[in-house]
Design an enzyme around this catalytic site. Structure first.
Site, PDB file in Angstrom:
ATOM      1  N   LYS A  52      -7.072  -6.758   2.471  1.00 12.81           N
ATOM      2  CA  LYS A  52      -7.006  -6.354   3.882  1.00 12.81           C
ATOM      3  C   LYS A  52      -7.885  -7.209   4.779  1.00 12.81           C
ATOM      4  O   LYS A  52      -7.616  -7.351   5.969  1.00 12.81           O
ATOM      5  CB  LYS A  52      -7.453  -4.890   4.017  1.00 12.81           C
ATOM      6  CG  LYS A  52      -6.530  -3.899   3.347  1.00 12.81           C
ATOM      7  CD  LYS A  52      -5.376  -3.538   4.249  1.00 12.81           C
ATOM      8  CE  LYS A  52      -4.505  -2.453   3.625  1.00 12.81           C
ATOM      9  NZ  LYS A  52      -3.334  -2.163   4.455  1.00 12.81           N
ATOM     10  N   SER A 302      -4.528  -6.086  -5.356  1.00 12.05           N
ATOM     11  CA  SER A 302      -4.787  -5.762  -3.951  1.00 12.05           C
ATOM     12  C   SER A 302      -6.258  -5.510  -3.656  1.00 12.05           C
ATOM     13  O   SER A 302      -6.747  -5.871  -2.590  1.00 12.05           O
ATOM     14  CB  SER A 302      -3.972  -4.536  -3.554  1.00 12.05           C
ATOM     15  OG  SER A 302      -4.246  -3.464  -4.436  1.00 12.05           O
TER      16      SER A 302
END
Lengths: 313, 313
Positions: A52, A302
């Site tokens: 992110k 991730s």
């Protein structure tokens, strides 16, 4: 408005001074277990412990000085909020984060720790959106959506760009899918860089809205999904769905047991901490619902944000 | 018989096709916490999850074909046994491992999993040594000691060689000390590569035999040490002690609480799994008994072999 490979390359240049170039790890035990040659792109080792940061950082540094001076805002209680707060702190601008008042204190502390300015609201979507609207109007801050934003998508695509620079011969790239920001950026980067490369997504069986959306040819919203992969609860967006539909070969669902087994195996054998959402991507290989035997497969991990006091084993 | 920088360079060439070049990671949270610029050399991401593979691999591939054909042997129940078994498997030769019959089944399985040929014996030093002697005589296998062996020391030194290739400006290198194989190799590589670099060792307060040996100017054996850092229970050897004495600035002891806090912090913030022995090295910075403020400090993380079912928090 769909980002291009060039947008991803520009994002890579833009975030280079701020983001980690994360390592790509291989593990013989994993290769033997799943029957493929696996290359793990370790976004768990990225700043704030998740990919992110790439998208948030690209969004923050894409702003003009005048725009930036008024700050950025979002509503999120997860990794995106931390990522946006840190990127804003690096640029020296305010980040206004709207969070539900029942968010776990560990998440509040993390955002505050990166200097995010938190406004709490009732834990409903309406309250979040109206609170965010009010702050945006009051401050003039730029809204940065966690995934339905081309700057964010381009930023997330830089992970796959680096992965393919390091391992150009990949046959397949796998990423997890929630809102589709990572998957969109990954699929653009991979398919533009290498003709014929296959992009596959992993999704929790218990939150299979993207799988169903692909079948239906339209966005099927996620309704109260319950999965340990708490980063993958959101539905595809209007910007990400068409990209996923065009460039992703298929979405493969992974069982809860498969997620946990895979996560534990990676911790034990690869010695890195991955969150359940990362295990969903590796889980595509682990559960062998599709045959990728003998191929070279890149997997985007991730992130690694896990509560060490609440492990699922 | 003390290895030279050249021996370490040769070891690096020799093990290159078999060992991982492990990444060097940085973490802003850690830097802020300890007040130095820290570079983590991740031997937890090495094959078998520990630096031990470097030394074992160098020893195995240093043998002539004729020597190699008769195999290698050692007595160990830890990472060295796994490392030697894997290196021997790669070369296609037998590895005879003597283990006490009360070794945990997880360790037996790990050695057997890498193809090691295990002989069990009574859990006494005498039984281990006499069993190993018998096997050596019967098979003609070459004994590879876990640390008191110049080929092993040279192999362990390759981690610091790589670290200084990646970060040439380091002011300080820290490694943990048990038998001193890693510390010896590290100190030779570092002090030969960079004049004036400081080499510091971390040792558990509860197993401070190396600290006391340095004070006394002779090897003080470790007697029934009790520490969570179970890789650091052994005493310095006749080969390692003089190297440590000549090249290591000081040995800093770390409390059990400091080891556990540091370990948890690294798991949570750096998202990598380190074993307590690795945390001992970082713990030197964590506990701040010595002032390294503002310096560039490389830390060799020894490994990541931890029982996930028995975490100390």
């Amino acid at each position: 408005m769909t980002p291009t490979l060039n947008d991803i390359r520009q994002a890579a240049e833009r975030i280079k001074p701020y983001a980690h170039r994360t390592p790509v790890l291989t593990n013989q035990n994993l290769n033997e277990k799943v029957g493929t040659q696996v290359f793990l792109k370790c976004e768990n080792l990225q700043k704030v412990g998740a990919f992110k940061f790439r998208g948030a950082c690209n969004a923050v540094y894409s702003l003009t000085d005048k725009e930036a001076a008024r700050g950025v805002c979002t509503h999120s209680s997860g990794n995106h909020a931390q990522a946006l707060a840190l990127a804003a702190k690096m640029r020296g601008i305010p980040a206004y984060i709207v969070m539900p008042n029942n968010a776990p204190s560990v998440k509040k502390n993390a955002v505050a720790g990166y200097g995010g300015l938190i406004t709490f609201c009732e834990p409903t979507l309406e309250a979040r959106e109206s609170t965010l609207d009010r702050i945006r109007i009051e401050t003039g801050a730029t809204m940065v959506h966690p995934y339905n934003d081309e700057r964010v998508i381009a930023g997330q695509g830089t992970a796959a760009l680096e992965l393919l620079e390091d391992v150009p011969d990949l046959d397949v790239v796998i990423a997890p899918v929630g809102g589709g920001g990572l998957l969109s950026g990954t699929s653009i980067a991979a398919t533009e860089l290498k003709k014929g490369i296959r992009v596959i997504a992993g999704e929790p069986e218990m939150a299979d809205d993207a799988f169903r959306s692909m079948q239906a040819g339209k966005i099927i919203p996620s309704v109260n999904p319950k999965t340990i992969a708490d980063g993958l609860l959101t539905s595809l967006g209007t910007l990400t769905f068409p990209i996923v539909r065009e460039r992703v070969e298929q979405i493969v669902t992974v069982s809860e047991a498969g997620i946990i087994e895979t996560m534990k195996f990676i911790w034990e054998r690869a010695k890195i901490i991955i969150e359940p959402s990362s295990a969903v991507a590796v889980g595509v290989l682990w559960e062998k619902k599709i045959n990728l035997r003998g191929l070279e497969v890149g997997v985007i991990l991730s992130g690694g944000n896990v509560d060490l006091g609440k492990l699922p084993w």
